[in-house]
Design a protein around this motif. Structure first.
Motif, PDB file in Angstrom:
ATOM      1  N   ASP A 106       0.805  -1.217   0.000  1.00  0.00           N
ATOM      2  CA  ASP A 106       0.000   0.000   0.000  1.00  0.00           C
ATOM      3  C   ASP A 106       0.844   1.276   0.000  1.00  0.00           C
ATOM      4  OD1 ASP A 106      -2.447   1.231  -0.094  1.00  0.00           O
ATOM      5  OD2 ASP A 106      -2.791   1.189   2.067  1.00  0.00           O
ATOM      6  N   HIS A 160      -3.197  -4.747   5.306  1.00  0.00           N
ATOM      7  CA  HIS A 160      -4.243  -4.381   4.354  1.00  0.00           C
ATOM      8  C   HIS A 160      -4.614  -2.906   4.265  1.00  0.00           C
ATOM      9  CE1 HIS A 160      -4.944  -8.777   4.473  1.00  0.00           C
ATOM     10  NE2 HIS A 160      -5.271  -8.576   3.211  1.00  0.00           N
ATOM     11  N   GLU A 161      -4.412  -2.161   5.346  1.00  0.00           N
ATOM     12  CA  GLU A 161      -4.862  -0.758   5.278  1.00  0.00           C
ATOM     13  C   GLU A 161      -4.008   0.148   6.143  1.00  0.00           C
ATOM     14  OE1 GLU A 161      -6.388   1.431   3.298  1.00  0.00           O
ATOM     15  OE2 GLU A 161      -8.407   0.627   3.606  1.00  0.00           O
ATOM     16  N   SER A 247     -10.201  -3.475   3.640  1.00  0.00           N
ATOM     17  CA  SER A 247     -10.162  -2.013   3.488  1.00  0.00           C
ATOM     18  C   SER A 247     -11.054  -1.383   4.548  1.00  0.00           C
ATOM     19  CB  SER A 247     -10.585  -1.560   2.082  1.00  0.00           C
ATOM     20  OG  SER A 247     -11.967  -1.733   1.866  1.00  0.00           O
ATOM     21  N   GLU A 249     -12.525   2.693   5.594  1.00  0.00           N
ATOM     22  CA  GLU A 249     -12.573   4.113   5.291  1.00  0.00           C
ATOM     23  C   GLU A 249     -13.575   4.755   6.242  1.00  0.00           C
ATOM     24  OE1 GLU A 249     -12.382   5.488   0.982  1.00  0.00           O
ATOM     25  OE2 GLU A 249     -14.442   5.912   1.528  1.00  0.00           O
ATOM     26  N   ASP A 303     -10.833  -3.225  -1.508  1.00  0.00           N
ATOM     27  CA  ASP A 303     -10.724  -1.784  -1.736  1.00  0.00           C
ATOM     28  C   ASP A 303     -12.063  -1.076  -1.962  1.00  0.00           C
ATOM     29  OD1 ASP A 303      -9.060   0.441  -1.859  1.00  0.00           O
ATOM     30  OD2 ASP A 303      -8.832   0.339  -4.035  1.00  0.00           O
ATOM     31  N   ASN A 367      -6.680  -3.185  -6.475  1.00  0.00           N
ATOM     32  CA  ASN A 367      -7.307  -1.935  -6.048  1.00  0.00           C
ATOM     33  C   ASN A 367      -7.857  -1.153  -7.217  1.00  0.00           C
ATOM     34  OD1 ASN A 367      -4.615  -1.117  -6.961  1.00  0.00           O
ATOM     35  ND2 ASN A 367      -5.039   0.858  -6.010  1.00  0.00           N
TER      36      ASN A 367
END
Ligand SMILES: *[C@@H]1O[C@H](CO)[C@@H](O)[C@H](O)[C@H]1NC(C)=O
Ligand SMILES: *[C@@H]1O[C@H](CO)[C@@H](O)[C@H](O)[C@H]1NC(C)=O
Ligand SMILES: *[C@@H]1O[C@H](CO)[C@@H](O)[C@H](O)[C@H]1NC(C)=O
Ligand SMILES: *[C@@H]1O[C@H](CO)[C@@H](O)[C@H](O)[C@H]1NC(C)=O
Ligand SMILES: *[C@@H]1O[C@H](CO)[C@@H](O)[C@H](O)[C@H]1NC(C)=O
Ligand SMILES: *[C@@H]1O[C@H](CO)[C@@H](O)[C@H](O)[C@H]1NC(C)=O
Ligand SMILES: *[C@@H]1O[C@H](CO)[C@@H](O)[C@H](O)[C@H]1NC(C)=O
Ligand SMILES: *[C@@H]1O[C@H](CO)[C@@H](O)[C@H](O)[C@H]1NC(C)=O
Ligand SMILES: *[C@@H]1O[C@H](CO)[C@@H](O)[C@H](O)[C@H]1NC(C)=O
Ligand SMILES: *[C@@H]1O[C@H](CO)[C@@H](O)[C@H](O)[C@H]1NC(C)=O
Ligand SMILES: *[C@@H]1O[C@H](CO)[C@@H](O)[C@H](O)[C@H]1NC(C)=O
Ligand SMILES: *[C@@H]1O[C@H](CO)[C@@H](O)[C@H](O)[C@H]1NC(C)=O
Length: 590
Positions: A106, A160-161, A247, A249, A303, A367
């Motif tokens: 990432d 992963h994030e 993911s 957010e 993603d 992604n």
């Protein structure tokens, strides 16, 4: 005749300038392993960099976006030197590689406190598809300013994030194995791999919010059972990974959007209570699919992102739908998706499907990055390739950096962004014998009449040309009037043939306005070694300089010119002098 013009006359005929190996264009042998699983090149001037050689499968069409760089992290069984990497989006030459970090995930540019940072995860990965490591934030000089990890758990942060929010916090994932009753699946002494995410404070690494999948999801919501693939559920490392978060957010309403590959679902999580407000896809899907199933049938996806503000209905969401896992081919090919999600009427519809002209099926990772002009960049995850699409889903160009479907090279995500890097190191200069990482020494241009000098500057993005200073008699190479040749920079490494006429050589990096960026050591071609050079006094407008410089003018020029000291590092123009970088616990600050 001046010193410089004499030298130019002497050397002109023999001069030859070449840069590093360019990317292949539609090379038929590439995908047939003609250059191996992961074609690479190494450099004379910097043994620490091993760069992939790309193959452009379809050349950039009209409407390509203007981001200056690509951000990749090649790794896999064919990649002996995994590293976070920045690549020039125009030439596909490597610009920065830092193998000291090893396996990275990432890699991208994010903003924090109004400043651009290069951010990524690095650490140890496991074949089951998770990792234990740290989240790095590097400033434009490549200093590690923050080094963060998970808070108060039995394991550090996962691959992963690592997403910064506008509020000075970061979102991260964690895979934590827990002893768990799996007797219903016939496993005694079972282990569950729980998926968590945390929101942490970047400045302090303190915990702000934590969410744990096992509090909200049943094991039966997974599209696999203990015993599938590497998840026998019998040990902490092979724990039953029922959720597989990949993911996270946070939106402007303060709620979280998460993607869980093993439940084929994207969930919207309350930022206050952690409850699941709704789920798209999977066994608990809450949406009516207006696209006959195509908006909710994604499988093993990655993603999930909001692409519109919450006030707009329907809301726009993007994701990368693998449609396949290492152990399950649900659909023949992968696709990027842009969905219209009506969270009032609870409907979902496909707006755009981004399908690869090569019909790539990516079994892991991947992604979709929306670009500022409406295009999207799709990284094909386990397949070492990317495609930039127009907003309507037309593929504009595709390039590979390893064999598609070769299962030996991958990059978790690929981004196209703009970045300016001004490394604290000096440019590197070398000639003569080169020792490869395997210990083999090769003679590259040593001796004879064809001496070639190589120069590069890992991480420097603004180099437009190199001015080579040269002398036969003096190793005091400090001023532009000692310039022998100006050579445009083209690729990671620039080489120049000196043909034995000058003993001492030094390279000065200049930007597009011919402003000084930094100077290399001085290379002694006779003794084949380099030594730190004295401070460079670089004036941009030579013709306006008086022949004799007063002491005052000389020292003023020195401090303006981002001078390079013989022992210290180059400081880029405009950077505050006396910058102190200190280590405070796990967090480095300045
Ligand atoms: C200079 O670089 C070019 C391009 O990689 C290469 O073909 C050439 O062999 C190099 N010169 C020498 C002397 O190594
Ligand atoms: C390569 O890495 C070594 C070890 O970190 C370092 O001492 C050396 O300066 C690096 N060389 C270049 C050209 O960056
Ligand atoms: C750390 O975790 C333990 C166990 O889950 C919990 O009891 C404790 O309150 C946590 N401490 C902090 C500072 O969050
Ligand atoms: C940022 O903070 C504001 C005010 O506390 C809050 O309303 C908003 O949801 C937060 N946004 C994110 C992305 O964290
Ligand atoms: C989503 O579906 C679940 C059942 O699968 C139901 O309990 C829940 O109320 C639904 N939520 C919404 C927002 O429709
Ligand atoms: C659903 O996707 C399939 C495969 O791409 C396509 O053939 C079909 O036309 C799509 N159906 C709708 C209603 O979009
Ligand atoms: C929901 O459905 C109603 C009735 O079909 C429609 O008028 C409305 O535009 C839809 N969307 C939203 C966000 O309410
Ligand atoms: C790049 O494109 C974006 C969006 O299309 C535009 O806002 C920006 O000004 C462009 N930047 C440059 C340097 O051209
Ligand atoms: C060592 O590496 C060099 C440069 O990559 C290569 O040419 C050479 O064949 C390698 N030698 C061995 C013994 O692997
Ligand atoms: C340079 O390399 C050649 C072989 O390519 C070797 O014969 C020679 O001894 C090397 N010189 C040094 C100083 O290592
Ligand atoms: C190096 O050259 C500069 C200008 O050409 C001169 O001012 C300086 O004294 C020289 N230094 C040494 C050590 O010779
Ligand atoms: C980041 O922090 C961890 C934990 O303190 C440490 O082990 C690691 O070496 C640090 N990484 C760097 C590059 O400093």
């Amino acid at each position: 005749m001046t010193f410089a013009s004499t030298l130019v006359t002497a050397l002109c005929a023999a001069s030859l300038v070449l840069a590093d190996e360019p990317a292949f264009i539609q090379n038929a042998g590439y995908q047939q392993s003609a250059y191996g699983q992961y074609p690479v090149q190494t450099f004379v001037s910097n043994p620490n960099v091993t760069a992939p050689i790309f193959n452009v499968i379809t050349t950039p069409g009209e409407g390509v976006s203007n981001g200056s760089h690509l951000f990749v992290s090649p790794r896999g069984t064919a990649v002996s030197n995994p590293s976070p990497m920045i690549v020039d989006a125009g030439t596909l030459s490597v610009v920065w590689s830092a193998e000291e970090y090893g396996t990275a995930f990432d890699v991208k540019v994010q903003q924090y406190n109004g400043e651009d940072y290069l951010t990524f995860w690095a650490g140890e990965t496991f074949r089951q598809g998770y990792g234990h490591g740290y989240y790095y934030m590097l400033n434009s000089s490549y200093d590690v300013v923050y080094n963060l990890t998970a808070v108060n758990l039995t394991v550090p942060g996962d691959i992963h994030e690592f997403l910064l929010t506008p509020n000075g916090t970061a979102l991260i994932t964690i895979y934590e194995p827990l002893a768990w009753d799996l007797t219903a699946y016939g496993v005694q002494g079972g282990w569950l791999m729980d998926s968590l995410f945390q929101e942490i404070d970047v400045e302090t690494n303190d915990l702000i919010f934590e969410w744990r999948a096992s509090d909200h999801y049943n094991l039966s919501e997974a599209y696999l059972t203990p015993g599938t693939y590497l998840y026998d559920g019998k040990s902490a490392q092979s724990a039953f990974d029922f959720f597989h978060i990949n993911s996270v957010e946070k939106d402007d309403l303060g709620n979280y959007l998460i993607s869980a590959r093993h439940t084929h679902s994207i969930s919207y999580i309350s930022g206050t209570t952690g409850e699941v407000l709704w789920q798209l896809g999977g066994k608990r899907n809450n949406f009516t699919d207006l696209s006959s199933g195509n908006a909710t049938n994604f499988a093993w996806q990655h993603d999930a992102r909001w692409a519109s503000p919450s006030s707009q209905q329907p809301r726009i969401m993007t994701l990368f739908d693998n449609g396949a896992a290492d152990f399950n081919q649900s659909f023949p090919e992968s696709r990027g998706l842009r969905l219209a999600i009506d969270t009032v009427n609870m409907t979902a519809a496909v707006e755009t499907s981004y399908n690869s002209p090569q019909r790539i099926s990516s079994e892991s990772q991947g992604n979709l990055q929306p670009l500022p002009n409406g295009n999207v960049m799709v990284g094909w995850g386990s397949d070492p390739a990317f495609t930039e699409f127009s907003s309507s889903g037309q593929a504009l160009w595709t390039a590979q950096f390893g064999l598609i479907n070769g299962k030996a090279t991958s990059s978790y995500r690929v981004y196209k962004q703009s970045w300016t890097g001004s490394p604290r190191t000096n440019p590197s200069i070398a000639a003569g014998n080169v020792t490869a990482s395997n210990g083999t020494t090769t003679n590259v241009g040593a001796g004879g009449t064809s001496d070639t000098v190589y120069v590069s500057w890992n991480g420097a993005t603004r180099i437009a040309s190199w001015s080579f200073l040269a002398s036969n008699s003096s190793d005091n190479l400090t001023t532009p009037d000692q310039a022998w040749r100006n050579v445009s920079s083209n690729g990671f490494e620039t080489n120049v043939t000196v043909a034995g006429a000058a003993r001492y050589l030094r390279a000065v990096a200049l930007d597009a306005d011919d402003a000084y960026l930094g100077a290399s050591d001085i290379f002694d071609l006779q003794e084949r070694r380099r030594r730190p050079g004295p401070r460079v006094n670089w004036q941009e407008e030579e013709e306006e300089e008086p022949t004799e410089t007063t002491g005052d003018e000389a020292s003023a020029t020195q401090s303006e010119a981002a001078a390079t000291s013989s022992t210290g590092a180059a400081v880029s123009l405009g950077a505050p002098m006396g910058l102190v970088v200190g280590l405070v616990g796990a967090v480095v600050m300045f």
